[in-house]
Write a protein that holds these residues in place. Structure first.
Motif, PDB file in Angstrom:
ATOM      1  N   MET A  54       0.826  -1.207   0.000  1.00  0.00           N
ATOM      2  CA  MET A  54       0.000   0.000   0.000  1.00  0.00           C
ATOM      3  C   MET A  54       0.860   1.257   0.000  1.00  0.00           C
ATOM      4  N   GLN A  55       2.060   1.154   0.549  1.00  0.00           N
ATOM      5  CA  GLN A  55       2.960   2.302   0.584  1.00  0.00           C
ATOM      6  C   GLN A  55       3.860   2.381  -0.648  1.00  0.00           C
ATOM      7  N   GLY A  56       3.717   1.400  -1.544  1.00  0.00           N
ATOM      8  CA  GLY A  56       4.521   1.389  -2.754  1.00  0.00           C
ATOM      9  C   GLY A  56       5.983   1.103  -2.525  1.00  0.00           C
ATOM     10  N   LYS A  57       6.287   0.341  -1.466  1.00  0.00           N
ATOM     11  CA  LYS A  57       7.674   0.084  -1.114  1.00  0.00           C
ATOM     12  C   LYS A  57       8.186  -1.230  -1.706  1.00  0.00           C
ATOM     13  N   LEU A  58       9.476  -1.251  -2.011  1.00  0.00           N
ATOM     14  CA  LEU A  58      10.170  -2.485  -2.328  1.00  0.00           C
ATOM     15  C   LEU A  58      10.631  -3.108  -1.024  1.00  0.00           C
ATOM     16  N   THR A  59      10.289  -4.377  -0.789  1.00  0.00           N
ATOM     17  CA  THR A  59      10.731  -5.038   0.443  1.00  0.00           C
ATOM     18  C   THR A  59      11.693  -6.172   0.111  1.00  0.00           C
ATOM     19  N   VAL A  60      12.744  -6.263   0.918  1.00  0.00           N
ATOM     20  CA  VAL A  60      13.764  -7.297   0.775  1.00  0.00           C
ATOM     21  C   VAL A  60      13.996  -7.881   2.161  1.00  0.00           C
ATOM     22  N   LYS A  61      13.835  -9.194   2.308  1.00  0.00           N
ATOM     23  CA  LYS A  61      14.002  -9.765   3.636  1.00  0.00           C
ATOM     24  C   LYS A  61      14.571 -11.174   3.596  1.00  0.00           C
ATOM     25  N   LYS A  62      15.268 -11.523   4.669  1.00  0.00           N
ATOM     26  CA  LYS A  62      15.734 -12.893   4.844  1.00  0.00           C
ATOM     27  C   LYS A  62      14.576 -13.728   5.375  1.00  0.00           C
ATOM     28  N   ILE A  63      14.586 -15.008   5.028  1.00  0.00           N
ATOM     29  CA  ILE A  63      13.509 -15.907   5.412  1.00  0.00           C
ATOM     30  C   ILE A  63      14.042 -16.981   6.343  1.00  0.00           C
ATOM     31  N   PRO A  64      13.471 -17.132   7.545  1.00  0.00           N
ATOM     32  CA  PRO A  64      13.914 -18.190   8.452  1.00  0.00           C
ATOM     33  C   PRO A  64      13.847 -19.562   7.779  1.00  0.00           C
ATOM     34  N   GLY A  65      14.904 -20.336   7.958  1.00  0.00           N
ATOM     35  CA  GLY A  65      14.957 -21.659   7.365  1.00  0.00           C
ATOM     36  C   GLY A  65      15.586 -21.705   5.988  1.00  0.00           C
TER      37      GLY A  65
END
Length: 397
Positions: A54-65
């Motif tokens: 909704m904020q128009g952001k690019l998200t980058v994240k590490k994933i557990p496992g």
């Protein structure tokens, strides 16, 4: 086209996970559209991404496992345009979507300090038709996983867009031999890179362990016939399944997978249980409780180009497999799989598979699966990339 937290196991996600053991891998979600956001507002997959979308952001994240090198990327929202007819309006909207995604890619490159990278589009030809970030990728790859002409919704634009992606790519991959033959052109040669299995994960089913709490059957000693995968009527031979279940009232049939089970009368049979999709990491526990695994596919244009992800998962678990002879790729497994040449033969092979199961045959199955592991596919992928780059620079994070 497969998101990292999708309901079913994904071949490209498995390859990405393996590559992330040695490299940085940025695994992009199939872009969500404004329509996706509104029509699936409360879906768990969207709830976790809703604020950033909704904020128009690019998200980058590490994933557990996941391996340390793996990053999940969700780009901003795009326009829903597949319903449009090919033409100027569609092209204008498609260029806008590519503008959004190229801007997000540029931000990712800046934020993550990326100087050299490989760009792989896995069976999502609708996006990144034009690439214009700085720097450009060292190599652009397109992978086809199914005959895109056989599913009406994606075929509307997919047929000509896939050809466009193949022409733009420096390396072109197909997951089956027939698919490669269909896509191959002298000016755009295609290489076969088949699906594989996480053999380490699925071999857990060979050892004693717990049965899942939601397992729908009591411990009666009755043979259990199981299927894991898509329930789409484009692939599943429901008339053959109905006949098979009717001929085997002494056995229980368990179906695990996504999509609608098309035969409601069959679903109501007392010896049929439907569990819906289950997380990849839990599948060995379900396979442990099965005596025979099946691939009851139709023999049609779509399935003839499929190298089924599940075949090596079943074999890694040591299970006898009964399958229809739907493709040339499945015939490569005829020494360790029971192949039915007709719908009549399929139910007959279940008893044979049960009767002939033993330790020697289980060893043969797992040996074949080990030759089709994701680690071997990742190695083959790296070799193909190295060849395309002519060994001028090493491929590393």
């Amino acid at each position: 086209m497969s998101r990292w937290d999708g309901e079913v196991s994904s071949a490209i996600l498995s390859l990405a996970r393996e590559l992330a053991l040695k490299h940085r891998v940025y695994y992009w979600d199939h872009p969500f559209s404004y329509k996706d956001l509104l029509s699936n507002w409360n879906h768990p997959g969207l709830q976790t991404r809703r604020e950033s979308l909704m904020q128009g952001k690019l998200t980058v994240k590490k994933i557990p496992g996941m391996p340390d090198g793996f990053r999940a990327v969700t780009p901003p929202l795009t326009l829903p345009i597949n319903w449009m007819k090919p033409g100027k309006v569609y092209e204008r909207a498609s260029r806008w979507n590519d503008h959004i995604l190229n801007k997000a890619l540029q931000e990712l490159i800046r934020r993550e300090n990326i100087e050299r990278y490989i760009f792989l589009n896995s069976f999502d030809p609708f996006f990144f038709r034009k690439l214009n970030p700085e720097p450009m990728p060292m190599l652009r790859i397109y992978q086809s996983r199914d005959d895109i002409s056989q599913e009406a919704y994606i075929a509307r634009h997919g047929i000509y867009l896939e050809r466009e992606q193949l022409q733009a790519a420096g390396l072109r991959l197909a997951t089956s031999r027939l698919l490669r033959e269909k896509l191959n052109r002298p000016e755009t040669p295609v290489v076969t890179l088949p699906n594989a299995a996480d053999t380490g994960l699925f071999s857990r089913a060979l050892k004693p362990g717990p049965i899942p709490e939601d397992w729908p059957l009591p411990k009666t000693g009755r043979p259990v016939i199981g299927y894991i995968g898509s329930l789409s009527s484009l692939r599943m031979d429901y008339p053959m399944l109905s006949q098979t279940v009717a001929l085997h009232p002494d056995k229980d049939f368990v179906f695990i997978g996504s999509g609608r089970f098309e035969d409601r009368q069959l679903a109501a049979s007392p010896n049929v249980k439907l569990l819906g999709p289950r997380p990849l990491l839990s599948l060995p526990d379900y396979l442990r409780a099965m005596d025979v695994a099946i691939i009851p596919f139709l023999c049609n244009t779509l399935t003839s180009s499929i190298y089924p992800l599940k075949i090596n998962e079943y074999l890694a678990a040591g299970k006898p497999v009964v399958s229809t002879a739907f493709s040339g790729d499945i015939r490569d497994f005829e020494e360790v799989v029971y192949l039915a040449e007709s719908p009549v033969e399929f139910p007959e092979l279940l008893n044979r598979a049960l009767a002939e199961d033993n330790e020697t045959r289980r060893f043969q199955r797992t040996a074949v699966a080990r030759e089709n592991s994701w680690s071997k596919r990742a190695q083959a992928f790296e070799e193909l990339v190295g060849h395309c780059l002519q060994n001028t620079v090493p491929w590393q994070a």
